[in-house]
Design a protein around this motif. Sequence first.
Motif, PDB file in Angstrom:
ATOM      1  N   ASP A 166      25.038   9.442  73.195  1.00  0.00           N
ATOM      2  CA  ASP A 166      24.001   9.021  74.083  1.00  0.00           C
ATOM      3  C   ASP A 166      23.562  10.080  74.934  1.00  0.00           C
ATOM      4  OD1 ASP A 166      25.236   5.789  75.049  1.00  0.00           O
ATOM      5  OD2 ASP A 166      24.810   6.436  73.231  1.00  0.00           O
ATOM      6  N   ASP A 172      28.190   7.992  78.359  1.00  0.00           N
ATOM      7  CA  ASP A 172      29.397   7.305  78.302  1.00  0.00           C
ATOM      8  C   ASP A 172      30.430   7.818  78.855  1.00  0.00           C
ATOM      9  OD1 ASP A 172      28.734   5.859  74.878  1.00  0.00           O
ATOM     10  OD2 ASP A 172      28.372   4.975  76.903  1.00  0.00           O
ATOM     11  N   ASP A 209      30.260   9.684  81.487  1.00  0.00           N
ATOM     12  CA  ASP A 209      30.022   9.530  83.126  1.00  0.00           C
ATOM     13  C   ASP A 209      30.280   7.840  83.438  1.00  0.00           C
ATOM     14  OD1 ASP A 209      27.378  11.798  83.655  1.00  0.00           O
ATOM     15  OD2 ASP A 209      29.624  11.971  83.280  1.00  0.00           O
ATOM     16  N   TRP A 236      26.448   1.740  85.475  1.00  0.00           N
ATOM     17  CA  TRP A 236      26.156   3.234  85.089  1.00  0.00           C
ATOM     18  C   TRP A 236      25.531   3.770  86.261  1.00  0.00           C
ATOM     19  CZ3 TRP A 236      21.180   4.670  85.960  1.00  0.00           C
ATOM     20  CH2 TRP A 236      20.157   3.697  85.972  1.00  0.00           C
ATOM     21  N   TRP A 255      11.276   7.888  83.817  1.00  0.00           N
ATOM     22  CA  TRP A 255      11.692   6.841  82.750  1.00  0.00           C
ATOM     23  C   TRP A 255      13.016   6.799  82.618  1.00  0.00           C
ATOM     24  CZ3 TRP A 255      14.809   7.981  78.312  1.00  0.00           C
ATOM     25  CH2 TRP A 255      14.387   9.352  77.917  1.00  0.00           C
ATOM     26  N   THR A 263      16.139   7.593  84.917  1.00  0.00           N
ATOM     27  CA  THR A 263      16.405   7.886  86.651  1.00  0.00           C
ATOM     28  C   THR A 263      17.600   8.741  86.816  1.00  0.00           C
ATOM     29  OG1 THR A 263      15.011   5.825  86.978  1.00  0.00           O
ATOM     30  CG2 THR A 263      16.161   6.920  88.870  1.00  0.00           C
ATOM     31  N   VAL A 305      16.153   2.769  76.879  1.00  0.00           N
ATOM     32  CA  VAL A 305      15.544   2.945  78.153  1.00  0.00           C
ATOM     33  C   VAL A 305      14.124   2.892  78.301  1.00  0.00           C
ATOM     34  CG1 VAL A 305      15.524   4.202  80.538  1.00  0.00           C
ATOM     35  CG2 VAL A 305      17.700   4.251  79.045  1.00  0.00           C
TER      36      VAL A 305
HETATM   37  N1  FO1 Z   1      19.716   3.153  81.800  1.00  0.00           N
HETATM   38  C1  FO1 Z   1      18.616   2.458  82.191  1.00  0.00           C
HETATM   39  O1  FO1 Z   1      18.303   1.457  81.658  1.00  0.00           O
HETATM   40  N2  FO1 Z   1      17.719   3.171  82.939  1.00  0.00           N
HETATM   41  C2  FO1 Z   1      17.965   4.429  83.417  1.00  0.00           C
HETATM   42  O2  FO1 Z   1      16.968   5.004  84.059  1.00  0.00           O
HETATM   43  C3  FO1 Z   1      19.347   5.230  83.256  1.00  0.00           C
HETATM   44  C4  FO1 Z   1      19.650   6.262  83.662  1.00  0.00           C
HETATM   45  C5  FO1 Z   1      20.743   6.664  83.513  1.00  0.00           C
HETATM   46  C6  FO1 Z   1      21.131   7.997  83.913  1.00  0.00           C
HETATM   47  C7  FO1 Z   1      22.518   8.372  83.721  1.00  0.00           C
HETATM   48  C8  FO1 Z   1      23.520   7.708  83.054  1.00  0.00           C
HETATM   49  O3  FO1 Z   1      24.655   8.094  82.856  1.00  0.00           O
HETATM   50  C9  FO1 Z   1      22.958   6.225  82.538  1.00  0.00           C
HETATM   51  C10 FO1 Z   1      21.852   5.983  82.696  1.00  0.00           C
HETATM   52  N3  FO1 Z   1      21.518   4.924  82.067  1.00  0.00           N
HETATM   53  C11 FO1 Z   1      19.895   4.069  82.339  1.00  0.00           C
HETATM   54  C12 FO1 Z   1      22.186   3.986  81.082  1.00  0.00           C
HETATM   55  C13 FO1 Z   1      22.298   4.374  79.658  1.00  0.00           C
HETATM   56  O4  FO1 Z   1      21.296   4.305  79.114  1.00  0.00           O
HETATM   57  C14 FO1 Z   1      23.385   3.866  79.136  1.00  0.00           C
HETATM   58  O5  FO1 Z   1      24.865   4.007  80.066  1.00  0.00           O
HETATM   59  C15 FO1 Z   1      24.217   4.150  77.711  1.00  0.00           C
HETATM   60  O6  FO1 Z   1      23.587   5.237  77.517  1.00  0.00           O
HETATM   61  C16 FO1 Z   1      24.096   2.907  76.842  1.00  0.00           C
HETATM   62  O7  FO1 Z   1      25.175   2.507  77.041  1.00  0.00           O
END
Ligand code: FO1
Length: 316
Positions: free
Chosen positions: A35, A47, A49, A65, A86, A88, A154
Motif C-alpha cells: 500500500d 499498513d 502506520d 487510519w 486526493w 490527505t 482512495v
Molecule cells: N484513505 C482514504 O480513504 N483517504 C485518504 O485521504 C487517506 C489518506 C491516508 C494517509 C495515510 C495513511 O496511512 C492512510 C491513508 N488512507 C486514506 C487509508 C489507506 O488508503 C488505507 O489505510 C490502506 O492503504 C488500505 O487499507
Amino acid sequence: MYTVLAGGVGAARFLRGLTHLVPPDEVVAVVNVGDDLTHLGLRVCPDLDSITYWLARVVHPEQQWGRADETHVVASELERFGHEPWFTLGDRDLATHLHRTLRLAEGARLSQVTTEVARAFGVDLRLLPATDDEVATRITTADGRDLHFQEYWVRERGRPEVASVRLAGAEHAVPGPGVLEAIEGAEVVLVAPSNPVVSIGTILAVPGIRAAIERTTAPVVGVSPIVGGEVVRGMAHRLLPAVGAEVSAVGVARHYGELLDGWVIDRADADRAEEVGALGIACEVTDTMMDDVEVAAALAGTCLELAASIRARADR
Ligand code: FO1
C-alpha cells in the motif's frame, strides 16, 4: 515466537488480542508494504502506520487510519499551491512521514525506521516490513488502466472493476530483515483477518516468503476476513473475484490452499466448516468480530489452541 502475517486494521485488532495472551516480545508481525506510496515527496506506509497507531491507541477512531485529534492545516495550505487533496496527510501524521523520509534519505532501511517509529509510540511487539525494497500493489482495471492501489482505493473510491492485481517490483524484492527467520523459527504462524489479495497476497508475493511458510514446521493458522459472505472492512469482496476466489470463508481458505493447516471462521459460517475440513484444513468456529479486546484475545486463543491440536496430531 508467534509470527503474524498482517495488513492493516483487522491485523491490529488481532495483534492486540494476541498480545493479551502472550508476551509482546514473543510476537512478530510481518506487515504488508504494497500500500506504501511516495506522496508529496514523503514515504507513506499505511499498513505499518495503521497498526502502529492502532496499537498505540492514537489512531483516528472513525477512520482507523491516520491520527486521532488530527488537524489538516498543512493539507489546506498545500491546496493554495494547487496540490490536489486526493490523499490527505494530517499534521500529526506528517511528522511520521517526515521522520521516515529523512531517515531513508540518510540510508536507513525501512525496517530500521519502522522499529524506531514503533518504539517511539511505545509499541513493544516487533513490526517487520515484508520487504525493505520498494514494491507497490497495482490494480489493472477492467477498462485497462494501471493504478497504484491508493489511486484505486482512495482517488477512485474503489469504484473501478478490477481485472488483476500485482505487486510491482516484487521481482527485485527480498524478504525484509528477520522475516524468513520469524517464519522458520515460529512456534505458530498466524494469518490475520486482513485482505487476502492486497495485504496477505502481497506479503506472499515477496519472493521467498511463500516458500518459507511452506517449509516451516510451525502450524499455519488463519482467521477468515469474510463473515457470512461479507467483508468486515475494506474491499476484499471486490478483489477476490479478480483472483478467482469465492467471496466466502471457504473461498478464502481455498485461495490460500496448501499454506493453511488451520482456519478459524465466524459462527455465521458454521454451516461451512465441513467444506473447510474437506480441503484438508482443520476448522474452528468462533466469534471473530473483534469489537473489544476480550473477543480479540479469545479469537487469538482459539487460533493457538487449534495450532496446538494440529501440532499434536502431526507429532503422533
Ligand atoms: N484513505 C482514504 O480513504 N483517504 C485518504 O485521504 C487517506 C489518506 C491516508 C494517509 C495515510 C495513511 O496511512 C492512510 C491513508 N488512507 C486514506 C487509508 C489507506 O488508503 C488505507 O489505510 C490502506 O492503504 C488500505 O487499507
